[in-house]
Design an enzyme around this catalytic site. Structure first.
Site, short mmCIF file in Angstrom:
data_model
loop_
_atom_site.label_atom_id
_atom_site.label_comp_id
_atom_site.label_asym_id
_atom_site.label_seq_id
_atom_site.Cartn_x
_atom_site.Cartn_y
_atom_site.Cartn_z
N ALA A 1 3.99 -8.77 1.61
CA ALA A 1 2.56 -8.89 1.53
C ALA A 1 2.69 -9.96 0.27
O ALA A 1 3.50 -9.89 -0.51
CB ALA A 1 1.84 -7.72 1.32
N GLU B 1 8.08 -5.57 8.23
CA GLU B 1 6.92 -4.91 9.20
C GLU B 1 6.44 -5.63 10.25
O GLU B 1 6.44 -5.13 11.37
CB GLU B 1 5.77 -4.16 8.32
CG GLU B 1 6.20 -3.09 7.55
CD GLU B 1 5.03 -2.55 6.57
OE1 GLU B 1 4.50 -3.38 5.60
OE2 GLU B 1 4.58 -1.45 6.36
N1 3HC Z 1 4.12 -12.20 -3.19
C1 3HC Z 1 3.64 -13.10 -4.25
N2 3HC Z 1 4.55 -13.82 -4.81
C2 3HC Z 1 5.67 -13.61 -4.58
C3 3HC Z 1 6.25 -12.44 -3.71
C4 3HC Z 1 5.16 -11.81 -2.99
N3 3HC Z 1 5.64 -10.92 -2.30
N4 3HC Z 1 7.62 -12.64 -3.88
C5 3HC Z 1 7.85 -13.46 -4.64
N5 3HC Z 1 6.92 -14.07 -4.96
C6 3HC Z 1 7.00 -15.30 -6.12
C7 3HC Z 1 7.35 -14.82 -7.44
O1 3HC Z 1 6.49 -14.38 -8.33
C8 3HC Z 1 7.95 -16.19 -8.06
O2 3HC Z 1 6.83 -16.81 -8.41
P1 3HC Z 1 7.15 -17.99 -9.63
O3 3HC Z 1 8.07 -18.73 -9.03
O4 3HC Z 1 5.68 -18.54 -9.67
O5 3HC Z 1 7.47 -17.18 -10.91
C9 3HC Z 1 8.50 -16.70 -6.67
O6 3HC Z 1 7.66 -16.09 -5.65
C10 3HC Z 1 9.88 -16.80 -6.42
O7 3HC Z 1 10.36 -15.46 -6.49
P2 3HC Z 1 11.77 -14.86 -7.48
O8 3HC Z 1 11.70 -15.69 -8.58
O9 3HC Z 1 11.62 -13.46 -7.21
O10 3HC Z 1 12.79 -15.62 -6.03
P3 3HC Z 1 14.19 -14.89 -5.78
O11 3HC Z 1 14.92 -16.13 -4.85
O12 3HC Z 1 15.06 -14.66 -7.17
O13 3HC Z 1 13.83 -13.51 -4.76
C11 3HC Z 1 12.66 -12.29 -3.45
C12 3HC Z 1 12.84 -13.62 -3.62
C13 3HC Z 1 13.96 -11.32 -2.97
C14 3HC Z 1 11.71 -12.34 -2.04
C15 3HC Z 1 11.77 -11.63 -4.42
O14 3HC Z 1 10.89 -12.65 -4.92
C16 3HC Z 1 11.23 -10.24 -4.28
O15 3HC Z 1 11.84 -9.28 -4.23
N6 3HC Z 1 9.92 -10.41 -3.82
C17 3HC Z 1 9.05 -9.15 -3.58
C18 3HC Z 1 9.28 -8.76 -2.31
C19 3HC Z 1 8.28 -7.29 -1.95
O16 3HC Z 1 8.27 -6.48 -2.91
N7 3HC Z 1 7.80 -7.61 -0.80
C20 3HC Z 1 6.99 -6.28 -0.56
C21 3HC Z 1 5.61 -6.55 -0.92
S1 3HC Z 1 4.42 -5.12 -0.72
C22 3HC Z 1 4.33 -5.21 0.89
O17 3HC Z 1 4.80 -6.03 1.63
C23 3HC Z 1 3.35 -4.21 1.33
C24 3HC Z 1 3.18 -4.22 2.71
O18 3HC Z 1 3.95 -3.09 3.23
C25 3HC Z 1 1.87 -4.24 3.52
#
Ligand code: 3HC
Ligand code: NAI
Length: 695
Positions: free
Chosen positions: A63, A105
C-alpha cells in the site's frame, strides 16, 4: 489511469503492467487504474487469460504508506483484489523485486503466481504496527499452511523465490523477462485447461489444524513473546485464527476493521514515522548525486577486541575481505577465536551452513603490524579508548594506508577532529561509531568531522548500508548523539536512587515503558568498571556506582553489581546489601527518600534525554529530530512503537514536557533540566520537533 496502468494485448492474453515509480506503491490512482484495466480485460470476450506485472525495479511493494494518515478512499485494495478474484478466466501475477504487503495480497488474489529468480515476497505490515489489511491473513495460510504464514506475518520478513516455490506461494520461477514468463505461463494454463484455483477456496493445508485447535496455539506461541508492548502481533494472531474458525468473507471484514483500527493508532503512526525517518537519514545536505562513494574492495580493522571483532564480522558478512590487526599473536588468536565461536553458534542455530561459516572465516586475514593496512580501501580503528594510543595508530596509518583510503575511528567519546589532526589527511578521517554487539546492532553513527571530505562521508554511508547498518550522520561533540543523551539518562537514574527509588524500581519502570532492559541491568551487563575508569579519568563521581566498584562489584562478570547473579545466570536479583548501601548514602548526603510512581520515574529518565536531544538539534549535531529517533531505536532499544524520544515528546505535547522539565529543575536544582531554548520556543508556538525543516 493513463501512465500508471497499461493494458495491452499479446494474442488472446491481456497484459496489465503497473508503473508507479519508485516501488509501484498501491496508491489511489494505481488502484483506480487497476479496476479500470481488469474490468476491461474481464469484459473483453476475446481475452482468454490475464497477466499482471510491473515495470521498474519491483512488483507492487505494498500500500502507499503516505496515504495512511488520510481517510481511506475507494476503490480500496480489497475492491481491486475482489474484482481480480472473481474474474472467470485465469489471472497470472508475474512478480519480481519485492512484492510486499498489499502487493503480495494482490498477487494472492490472482489465480496463479510466477516469480523471477531474485524475488523476495513478504507481508511486512507488522513492522509498521499493522496487520495485512487486504486478505493476507486469510489467503496466505490457505496457500502455504499456518506455520509458514504465521512466520511470515509475525516476523514480517520476506522469503526468497525458491522458498516461496517450495511453500506453494508461487507456482513457478521463470528465468528471463518476467512479463514474457508470465505470458508463457498463462498460455500453458490455457493449453492444459487448468482449472482456476482461487486461494479463498483452498482448505487442504488448514483442514488438519482445524481438527486440532491446540496445534495453532503451539505454532503462534514462539512468536508471542517477541511482541512485548506491541498491539499488532496479538491482533495478527487473532486474525490468523479466523482463517480456521470464521467464514472467509466475514474474516476479511474483520481483518480490514482491525487493520484500519491499528492504522489510526499511535503505535502505527510511530512506526511509520521511523520508516520515513530511516530513509530521510540517508539524505545528507551537501552530498548531491555528484559526490560518489568510493568502492571498498578490501577493509582493515585495527584492534580485535569487543568492537573490532564485531566490526570485522560486518565486513566479512557482506563478502568484503578484511585484515584484522592486533598488537600480538595472542590477542589476535583470542579475537579470531571469538569470531569463529560466534559463527559456529549461528550455524548451530541454523542461521548459516558449515560451508558458509568456512567462506566467512576465509575472508579474515589476522595479522600484527599496522603496515598491514597497505591493501585496504577502508580502515576502521577500534583500539583502546585512549587518545595517545589512537594518535599513534593514526600516525602509523598516515604512513602505511593507501592514499585513497578512508580512515575511520570507532571512538565513543574522543574528539574526531583531534584524531584527524594527527594525520596529514584530515579529509580522509571520519567517525564510524558502531554499537555493541557490532555484528548485531543496526545503528551506525557516522561522525562528520570539520574537515571530513564529502567523498569520505559518502563512502562511510555507503559502506554502512552495504553491511546492513542504518547509518546516521552526526557532528562532533562528547558522546555524539546517542551516548550524550544516554549520559543525561544515567545521571538521572543515579539521582533517583538517592532520592528514594531502588534499581529494580527504575529498571522495571523503563521495561514497562518498552525498553528491553533498564539502565542498571544494562550497566551490570556491560560491566560497571568501564564507566568507573572513565569517571576517574575525568575526575567525576557517581555516588552509588563508584561505591559498588570500590567493593569489587563490577556487574555480571563478578556476579554482583547493582544486582546479584547466581552462578551461570544472567537474571538480576535485587540485593538487600545494595539497598542498604543506597539508603545509607542518601542519609549521609542528607537527601530525604520518598516513594516514586512509575510515571514519574519514566519522565525523570526520558525527559532529560529529550531536553539533551533539543540541545543537540540547536547545535546542529544532529540534522533532524527523526535522526535522533532512529539512533535511539536502533542503538539503544527505545520502543519503536513510541517512535523514538523526539517523536514521543511530540506525541505527549511539548508544553507538557517543557513544564515537567521546569519542575524537575526546581526540584533538583540541576540547571541541565531547564528546558532547552528550542524546546521552549516550539512549545510556545504550539509546534513539535516534527515540524522542523528536514535538513
Ligand atoms: N509507500 C510509499 N512510499 C514507499 C513505500 C510504500 N509502501 N515503499 C517505499 N516507499 C518510498 C520510500 O519512502 C522511498 O522514498 P524516498 O526515495 O522519497 O525516500 C522510496 O520509496 C524508495 O524506498 P527505499 O529507499 O526503501 O528503497 P529500497 O530499494 O531500499 O527498498 C522496498 C524497497 C523493499 C520496497 C522498501 O522501500 C520497503 O520495504 N518498503 C515498504 C514495504 C511495505 O512495508 N509494504 C507494506 C505496506 S502496508 C500494506 O501494504 C497494507 C496492506 O496490507 C493493505
Ligand atoms: P577492547 O579493549 O575490547 O579492544 C581493544 C583492542 O585493541 C584490544 O584487543 C587491544 O589488544 C587492541 N589494541 C590496542 N592497541 C592496539 C594497537 N596499537 N594496534 C592494534 N590493536 C591494538 O575495547 P573495545 O570495547 O572493543 O573498544 C574499542 C573502541 O571502540 C574504543 O574506542 C571504544 O570506546 C569504542 N567503542 C566501544 C563500545 C563498547 O560497547 N565496548 C561501543 C562503541 C565504541
Amino acid at each position: 489511469m493513463p501512465g500508471q496502468v497499461e493494458l495491452r494485448r499479446d494474442g488472446n492474453i491481456a497484459v496489465i503492467v503497473v508503473d508507479n515509480p519508485p516501488v509501484n506503491a498501491l496508491s489511489h490512482d494505481l488502484r483506480t487504474g487497476l479496476i479500470d484495466a481488469f474490468t476491461r480485460a474481464r469484459d473483453d470476450a476475446t481475452v482468454e487469460a490475464i497477466v499482471l506485472a510491473a515495470a521498474g525495479r519491483t512488483f507492487i511493494a505494498g500500500a502507499d504508506i503516505t496515504e495512511f494518515d488520510k481517510p481511506p478512499t475507494v476503490p480500496t485494495s480489497m475492491d481491486v483484489i475482489a474484482l481480480i478474484d472473481g474474474i472467470g478466466k485465469p489471472v497470472v501475477a508475474a512478480v519480481h523485486g519485492t512484492p510486499l504487503g498489499g502487493g503480495l495480497e494482490v498477487a494472492l488474489g490472482c489465480h496463479f503466481r510466477v516469480a523471477a529468480p531474485g524475488t523476495k515476497l513478504g507481508l511486512p505490515e507488522i513492522k509498521l504496527g499493522l496487520i495485512p489489511g487486504a486478505g493476507g491473513t486469510q489467503r496466505l495460510p490457505r496457500l502455504v499452511g499456518m506455520e509458514k504464514a504465521a512466520q511470515m506475518i509475525l516476523t514480517g520478513n520476506p522469503i526468497p523465490a525458491k522458498d516461496a516455490l517450495a511453500a506453494g506461494l508461487v507456482d513457478e520461477i521463470v528465468e528471463g523477462d518476467i512479463v514474457a514468463g508470465g505470458i508463457a505461463f498463462a498460455r500453458k494454463v490455457l493449453a492444459e485447461k487448468r482449472p482456476l484455483r482461487r486461494v479463498r477456496d483452498r482448505d487442504d493445508k488448514l483442514a488438519a489444524l482445524r481438527a486440532d485447535p491446540k496445534a495453532f496455539e503451539e505454532i503462534v506461541a514462539a512468536h508471542l513473546k517477541r511482541g512485548r508492548g506491541l498491539h499488532a502481533p496479538a491482533a495478527a494472531i487473532k486474525a490468523l485464527r479466523w482463517a480456521l474458525d470464521v467464514p472467509f468473507d466475514e474474516a476479511l471484514r474483520r481483518e480490514r476493521e482491525t487493520f484500519l483500527e491499528l492504522r489510526g493508532g499511535d503505535q502505527a503512526k510511530s512506526q511509520r514515522h521511523i520508516f520515513f525517518a530511516e530513509r530521510e537519514a540517508a539524505k545528507v545536505p551537501g552530498l548531491g548525486p555528484d559526490v560518489k562513494a568510493r568502492e571498498i574492495r578490501r577493509a582493515a580493522v585495527i584492534g580485535a577486541g569487543t568492537m573490532g571483532g564485531g566490526i570485522a564480522m560486518c565486513f566479512a558478512n557482506a563478502g568484503i575481505p578484511v585484515a584484522l590487526i592486533e598488537t600480538s599473536e595472542d590477542a589476535l588468536k583470542r579475537g579470531l577465536g571469538i569470531i569463529e565461536k560466534n559463527y559456529r553458534a549461528t550455524a548451530a542455530r541454523g542461521g548459516l551452513t558449515e560451508a558458509q561459516v568456512g567462506e566467512r572465516l576465509a575472508l579474515f586475514n589476522g595479522v600484527t603490524g599496522l603496515d598491514q593496512v597497505a591493501g585496504a580501501d577502508m580502515i576502521v580503528e577500534a583500539v583502546f579508548e585512549d587518545m595517545d594510543i589512537k594518535r599513534q595508530v593514526f600516525e602509523a596509518l598516515d604512513r602505511f594506508a593507501p592514499a585513497h583510503a578512508v580512515l575511520a575511528t570507532n571512538t565513543s567519546y574522543l574528539d574526531v577532529d583531534a584524531i584527524a589532526q594527527t594525520t596529514k589527511r584530515p579529509a580522509a578521517v571520519v567517525g564510524m561509531h558502531f554499537f555493541s554487539p557490532a555484528n548485531v546492532m543496526r545503528l551506525l553513527e557516522v561522525v562528520r568531522g570539520a574537515q571530513t571530505a564529502p567523498e569520505t562521508l559518502a563512502t562511510a554511508l555507503a559502506v554502512g548500508r552495504k553491511i546492513g547498518k542504518v547509518p546516521v550522520v552526526v557532528g562532533v561533540c562528547h558522546g555524539f548523539v546517542g551516548n550524550r543523551m544516554l549520559r543525561a539518562r544515567s545521571v538521572e537514574a543515579e539521582r533517583l536512587l538517592l532520592e528514594g527509588a531502588l534499581p529494580q524500581d527504575v529498571d522495571s519502570a523503563l521495561t514497562d515503558f518498552g525498553f528491553p532492559m533498564g539502565p542498571f541491568a544494562m550497566s551490570d551487563l556491560a560491566g560497571l568498571d568501564i564507566s568507573w575508569r572513565m569517571r576517574k579519568a575525568q575526575g567525576a563521581r557517581a555516588e552509588i556506582a563508584d561505591q559498588l566498584c570500590e567493593a569489587g562489584r563490577f556487574g555480571q562478570k563478578t556476579q554482583k553489581g547493582f544486582y546479584l547473579y547466581e552462578q551461570g545466570s544472567r537474571t538480576p536479583r535485587p540485593d538487600p546489601e545494595v539497598e542498604a548501601l543506597i539508603v545509607a548514602t542518601s542519609k549521609r548526603l542528607g537527601i530525604a527518600r520518598r516513594p516514586f510512581e512509575r510515571q514519574e520515574i519514566v519522565e525523570r529518565l526520558v525527559f532529560p534525554m529529550i531536553n539533551e536531544g533539543a540541545r543537540i538539534l540547536e547545535e546542529g549535531i544532529a540534522l533532524r529530530a527523526g535522526d535522533i529517533d532512529v539512533i535511539w531505536i536502533h542503538g539503544y532499544g527505545f520502543p519503536v512503537w513510541r517512535g523514538g524520544p523526539m517523536f514521543h515528546a511530540d506525541t505527549l505535547g511539548l508544553p507538557y514536557v517543557r513544564d515537567r522539565l521546569a519542575a524537575f529543575a526546581r526540584q533538583t536544582g540541576d540547571p541541565r533540566h531547564e528546558p532547552a531554548a528550542l524546546l521552549t520556543r516550539l512549545a510556545s508556538e504550539g509546534r513539535g520537533f516534527g515540524s522542523l525543516p528536514k535538513g
